[in-house]
Design a protein around this motif. Sequence first.
Motif, PDB file in Angstrom:
ATOM      1  N   PHE A 154       0.828  -1.204   0.000  1.00  0.00           N
ATOM      2  CA  PHE A 154       0.000   0.000   0.000  1.00  0.00           C
ATOM      3  C   PHE A 154       0.868   1.263   0.000  1.00  0.00           C
ATOM      4  O   PHE A 154       0.535   2.249  -0.656  1.00  0.00           O
TER       5      PHE A 154
ATOM      6  N   TYR B 101       1.086   4.153  -2.892  1.00  0.00           N
ATOM      7  CA  TYR B 101       0.908   5.564  -2.557  1.00  0.00           C
ATOM      8  C   TYR B 101       2.086   6.395  -3.070  1.00  0.00           C
ATOM      9  O   TYR B 101       1.897   7.484  -3.621  1.00  0.00           O
TER      10      TYR B 101
ATOM     11  N   GLU C  44      -7.691  -0.782   1.730  1.00  0.00           N
ATOM     12  CA  GLU C  44      -7.839  -0.093   0.447  1.00  0.00           C
ATOM     13  C   GLU C  44      -8.673   1.170   0.594  1.00  0.00           C
ATOM     14  O   GLU C  44      -8.377   2.205  -0.002  1.00  0.00           O
TER      15      GLU C  44
ATOM     16  N   TRP D  35      -6.532   3.722   2.094  1.00  0.00           N
ATOM     17  CA  TRP D  35      -5.546   4.170   1.099  1.00  0.00           C
ATOM     18  C   TRP D  35      -6.161   5.238   0.198  1.00  0.00           C
ATOM     19  O   TRP D  35      -5.554   6.290  -0.025  1.00  0.00           O
TER      20      TRP D  35
ATOM     21  N   SER E  44      -6.712   8.428   2.058  1.00  0.00           N
ATOM     22  CA  SER E  44      -5.435   9.084   2.358  1.00  0.00           C
ATOM     23  C   SER E  44      -4.875   9.804   1.140  1.00  0.00           C
ATOM     24  O   SER E  44      -4.336  10.910   1.250  1.00  0.00           O
TER      25      SER E  44
ATOM     26  N   LYS F  91       2.146   7.801   4.805  1.00  0.00           N
ATOM     27  CA  LYS F  91       2.896   6.549   4.905  1.00  0.00           C
ATOM     28  C   LYS F  91       2.870   5.997   6.326  1.00  0.00           C
ATOM     29  O   LYS F  91       2.723   4.780   6.535  1.00  0.00           O
TER      30      LYS F  91
ATOM     31  N   LEU G 232      -0.614   4.477   6.911  1.00  0.00           N
ATOM     32  CA  LEU G 232      -0.811   3.223   6.192  1.00  0.00           C
ATOM     33  C   LEU G 232      -0.090   2.071   6.886  1.00  0.00           C
ATOM     34  O   LEU G 232      -0.650   0.968   7.032  1.00  0.00           O
TER      35      LEU G 232
END
Length: 216
Positions: free
Chosen positions: A94, A98, A169, A172, A175, A190, A193
């Motif tokens: 993830f 990103y 997800e 994510w 974000s 980061k 996550l």
Amino acid sequence: MKVNGRTPEAKAFRVERVVKATRELATAGGYEAVQMREVARVAQTALSTLYKYYASKDDLINAAVGSELNSLTEDVLRRPPRQRTAEGRAGEVFVRAYVAMVRDPGFAHAAMSAGNTVLEFDLDRVRHSEEINVKSHWSVTFTQIAAVQAWGPDNRCNPIQARALDMMETLWVASVVSWLNGDMSADEVKRRLRLAAKRLLAVDSAEPNGNSADVS
């Protein structure tokens, strides 16, 4: 997408060229810059032909997202996450996805805009959604990449794993949108996550067979 190549028109149509044009336009100006006519012009494809394979700009962008996911798959195969835990390896997938968005804010804007449009209000649809599990056009692939890195290619996700990955997800996407809107720094995304993966996906080690006391 397969093009049968039986007609001169189909032969002239090149999916890779169209996806590349879509990506270039998105990179330059985000979601608004991706227009069907412009994609056809840059890809040197007739507009009528383009519409035969893609009904809208969202379909074009989704195709570009699919290409990006293929790149992510290749990246994790070439450089597998080295974290010791399943949740750490999945979290790294993830994070890498990103980071790819950070490198191309215009494409990130297009991808998030195409994939997360709120439809016109329909109460019946909202009520019906309570009865089904609706997945986005690309979430299955995204979560599968993370699942393979976490538990191996032969693992079949149990209900807890699948739900936790879906939650990751969703986080994510939210974000990336927060970062695009200037509400959150790249480093903070980061950190969140990685923390979320550690908290959400660690349930697998406690319940390897998905036999949780409450998965409803």
